[in-house]
Design a protein around this motif. Structure first.
Motif, PDB file in Angstrom:
ATOM      1  N   UNK A 271       0.850  -1.188   0.000  1.00 45.87           N
ATOM      2  CA  UNK A 271       0.000   0.000   0.000  1.00 45.87           C
ATOM      3  C   UNK A 271       0.879   1.228   0.000  1.00 45.87           C
ATOM      4  N   UNK A 272       0.458   2.239  -0.760  1.00 53.34           N
ATOM      5  CA  UNK A 272       1.128   3.528  -0.619  1.00 53.34           C
ATOM      6  C   UNK A 272       0.132   4.658  -0.821  1.00 53.34           C
ATOM      7  N   UNK A 273       0.414   5.769  -0.173  1.00 56.82           N
ATOM      8  CA  UNK A 273      -0.450   6.935  -0.305  1.00 56.82           C
ATOM      9  C   UNK A 273       0.220   7.906  -1.258  1.00 56.82           C
ATOM     10  N   UNK A 274      -0.592   8.424  -2.203  1.00 57.77           N
ATOM     11  CA  UNK A 274      -0.037   9.323  -3.212  1.00 57.77           C
ATOM     12  C   UNK A 274      -0.787  10.656  -3.148  1.00 57.77           C
ATOM     13  N   UNK A 275      -0.115  11.710  -2.715  1.00 55.63           N
ATOM     14  CA  UNK A 275      -0.792  13.003  -2.725  1.00 55.63           C
ATOM     15  C   UNK A 275      -0.898  13.520  -4.159  1.00 55.63           C
ATOM     16  N   UNK A 276      -2.061  14.044  -4.514  1.00 60.42           N
ATOM     17  CA  UNK A 276      -2.215  14.615  -5.865  1.00 60.42           C
ATOM     18  C   UNK A 276      -2.799  16.029  -5.752  1.00 60.42           C
ATOM     19  N   UNK A 277      -2.505  16.840  -6.788  1.00 60.89           N
ATOM     20  CA  UNK A 277      -3.044  18.204  -6.826  1.00 60.89           C
ATOM     21  C   UNK A 277      -4.559  18.142  -6.971  1.00 60.89           C
ATOM     22  N   UNK A 282      -9.449  16.898 -10.239  1.00 58.74           N
ATOM     23  CA  UNK A 282     -10.644  17.396 -10.942  1.00 58.74           C
ATOM     24  C   UNK A 282     -10.561  17.144 -12.442  1.00 58.74           C
ATOM     25  N   UNK A 283      -9.396  17.396 -13.001  1.00 57.11           N
ATOM     26  CA  UNK A 283      -9.267  17.333 -14.461  1.00 57.11           C
ATOM     27  C   UNK A 283      -8.802  15.974 -14.965  1.00 57.11           C
ATOM     28  N   UNK A 284      -8.218  15.176 -14.058  1.00 60.08           N
ATOM     29  CA  UNK A 284      -7.627  13.917 -14.473  1.00 60.08           C
ATOM     30  C   UNK A 284      -6.191  14.139 -14.909  1.00 60.08           C
ATOM     31  N   UNK A 285      -5.456  13.060 -15.015  1.00 65.45           N
ATOM     32  CA  UNK A 285      -4.060  13.207 -15.409  1.00 65.45           C
ATOM     33  C   UNK A 285      -3.337  11.885 -15.251  1.00 65.45           C
ATOM     34  N   UNK A 286      -2.060  11.943 -15.383  1.00 62.00           N
ATOM     35  CA  UNK A 286      -1.243  10.728 -15.274  1.00 62.00           C
ATOM     36  C   UNK A 286      -0.079  11.032 -14.352  1.00 62.00           C
ATOM     37  N   UNK A 287       0.149  10.166 -13.398  1.00 59.88           N
ATOM     38  CA  UNK A 287       1.289  10.362 -12.489  1.00 59.88           C
ATOM     39  C   UNK A 287       2.222   9.170 -12.608  1.00 59.88           C
ATOM     40  N   UNK A 288       3.433   9.396 -12.117  1.00 60.56           N
ATOM     41  CA  UNK A 288       4.339   8.255 -12.007  1.00 60.56           C
ATOM     42  C   UNK A 288       4.453   7.891 -10.544  1.00 60.56           C
ATOM     43  N   UNK A 301      -5.040   8.949 -13.497  1.00 66.57           N
ATOM     44  CA  UNK A 301      -6.053   9.473 -12.594  1.00 66.57           C
ATOM     45  C   UNK A 301      -7.208   9.974 -13.465  1.00 66.57           C
ATOM     46  N   UNK A 302      -8.359   9.346 -13.349  1.00 62.24           N
ATOM     47  CA  UNK A 302      -9.477   9.827 -14.159  1.00 62.24           C
ATOM     48  C   UNK A 302      -9.978  11.190 -13.658  1.00 62.24           C
ATOM     49  N   UNK A 303     -10.626  11.924 -14.516  1.00 58.92           N
ATOM     50  CA  UNK A 303     -11.200  13.204 -14.100  1.00 58.92           C
ATOM     51  C   UNK A 303     -12.190  12.968 -12.965  1.00 58.92           C
ATOM     52  N   UNK A 304     -12.338  13.979 -12.112  1.00 65.37           N
ATOM     53  CA  UNK A 304     -13.294  13.961 -10.989  1.00 65.37           C
ATOM     54  C   UNK A 304     -13.017  12.828 -10.007  1.00 65.37           C
ATOM     55  N   UNK A 305     -11.747  12.598  -9.727  1.00 65.07           N
ATOM     56  CA  UNK A 305     -11.367  11.590  -8.729  1.00 65.07           C
ATOM     57  C   UNK A 305     -11.492  12.181  -7.321  1.00 65.07           C
ATOM     58  N   UNK A 306     -12.145  11.469  -6.426  1.00 65.25           N
ATOM     59  CA  UNK A 306     -12.272  11.937  -5.042  1.00 65.25           C
ATOM     60  C   UNK A 306     -11.044  11.530  -4.220  1.00 65.25           C
TER      61      UNK A 306
END
Ligand code: ZN
Ligand code: ZN
Length: 386
Positions: A271-277, A282-288, A301-306
């Protein structure tokens, strides 16, 4: 292999008397007894040879058979005669009688059930701290283990080199004495030798008569991939040395896994926790995101992720030492509220806020749902007070 003549072995004439035989055997036994010649195979062979010769010649029937037929007349394979054990085994009563005054009862000291019986050494446990990576991928590590080892100076006998432990005269090496109390005979630990069956008058200066010493030993331990907290790796025979030549115990290496800065393990999953903007949320995106093996993997990260949403990355977890499958890496995203905003950023957010407010509950259904519940609750509360 031709056997030597029994008379020749004992160094006596064919017409030797029983007293001559006994005297001659005593002399040889004193010289070659295993207690006086530890680890001397030649002496042991000589002792066995003399013992066998004496056993035969001291028995009038067997002596007669030997005189008439030679070795064939008393060969154990031809029946009728059974030899006692070797020098290490049980002695016939004759030998008890003969050795009684020399060795204080050789039978008790070396026979079964005596206190000199061999004991297995204790098992040891070593607590080994590993990083999560070492536990998951396996490692080989050197550990230093304090352990009781057979003393080199006395080869474990506990006696000063050149001397030998004597069989305890009080218990004749049994380590136990019988005490008569009224009708009952009670077995008690021998007060003289404290149950060891041996008296060491000249203790080894290195181990103080213990025969064992605490020593550090360095062991190379191979930790298999996939071990987890509390798993134990057994190293057979690497525990404490045995007592009286008994086998050594085992060493158990118990694994403790240190906390990792990024990952927590639960079974086969990581398990890991990933902080995102919050804009990414809200807009979605891709992280590494990093994986435990030091690589990285992209996470969509799909758009509108809680916040709190978990994403499962298949087979990026752990292959446990016990399972055939590989677990998953589960990334939980945490939406971060932006801080240290510039004037311009604030303006943009204020604009956004106004726009979202105008849109009503459409843009923030959770917030509005909660507000509705809170209003109901507060109204009820006021009505209750009236
Ligand atoms: Zn010693
Ligand atoms: Zn004793």
């Amino acid at each position: 292999m031709s056997k030597r003549d029994y008379y020749e072995i004992l160094g006596v004439q064919k017409n030797a008397s029983e007293a001559d035989l006994k005297k001659s055997f005593r002399r040889l036994a004193m010289k070659y007894h295993p207690d006086r010649n530890p680890d001397n195979a030649e002496a042991e062979a000589k002792f066995k040879e003399a013992k066998e010769a004496y056993e035969i010649l001291n028995d009038p029937q067997k002596r007669a058979a030997y005189d008439q037929f030679g070795h064939a007349g008393v060969d154990p394979s031809t029946g009728g005669f059974s030899r006692g054990g070797g020098a290490q085994g049980g002695f016939g009563d004759i030998f008890e009688d003969i050795f009684g005054d020399i060795f204080g009862g050789a039978r008790g000291g070396r026979g079964s059930g005596g206190a000199n019986r061999a004991y297995r050494g204790s098992d040891l446990q070593y607590n080994l701290e590993l990083t999560l990576e070492e536990a998951v991928f396996g490692t080989t590590t050197d550990i230093r283990v304090p352990s009781m080892q057979t003393c080199d100076t006395c080869n474990g006998s506990g006696a000063k080199p050149g001397t030998h432990p004597q069989t305890c005269p009080t218990c004749h090496g049994n380590g136990q004495v019988r005490i008569q109390q009224g009708f009952f005979a009670i077995q008690q630990t021998c007060p003289h030798c404290h149950g060891t069956g041996k008296i060491i008058s000249d203790p080894c200066p290195d181990c103080h008569g213990q025969g064992r010493k605490e020593k550090q030993k360095t062991l190379s331990v191979r930790i298999p991939a996939g071990v987890d907290n509390g798993d134990r790796v057994r190293l057979a025979g690497e525990g404490e040395a045995g007592v009286n030549g008994g086998p050594a115990g085992d060493l158990y290496v118990q694994v403790f896994v240190k906390a990792h800065a990024l990952f927590q393990r639960d079974g086969d999953n990581l398990y890991c926790e990933v902080p995102i903007r919050f804009t990414t949320a809200a807009l979605g995106g891709e992280l590494e995101v990093p994986t435990l093996d030091g690589n990285k993997i992209s996470l969509k990260i799909p758009a509108e992720t809680q916040t709190g949403k978990q994403f499962r990355l298949r087979s990026k977890g752990v292959k446990s030492v016990r399972s055939a499958t590989v677990g998953d890496l589960i990334c939980k995203v945490e939406v971060e509220t932006p801080v240290n905003l510039t004037k311009r950023q604030r303006e943009l957010l204020e604009e956004l806020d106004v726009s979202m407010h105008a849109g009503g509950k459409k843009h923030s259904p959770q917030e509005h749902g909660w507000l509705d519940k809170a209003k109901d609750f507060v109204k009820d509360l006021f009505e209750g007070e009236k």
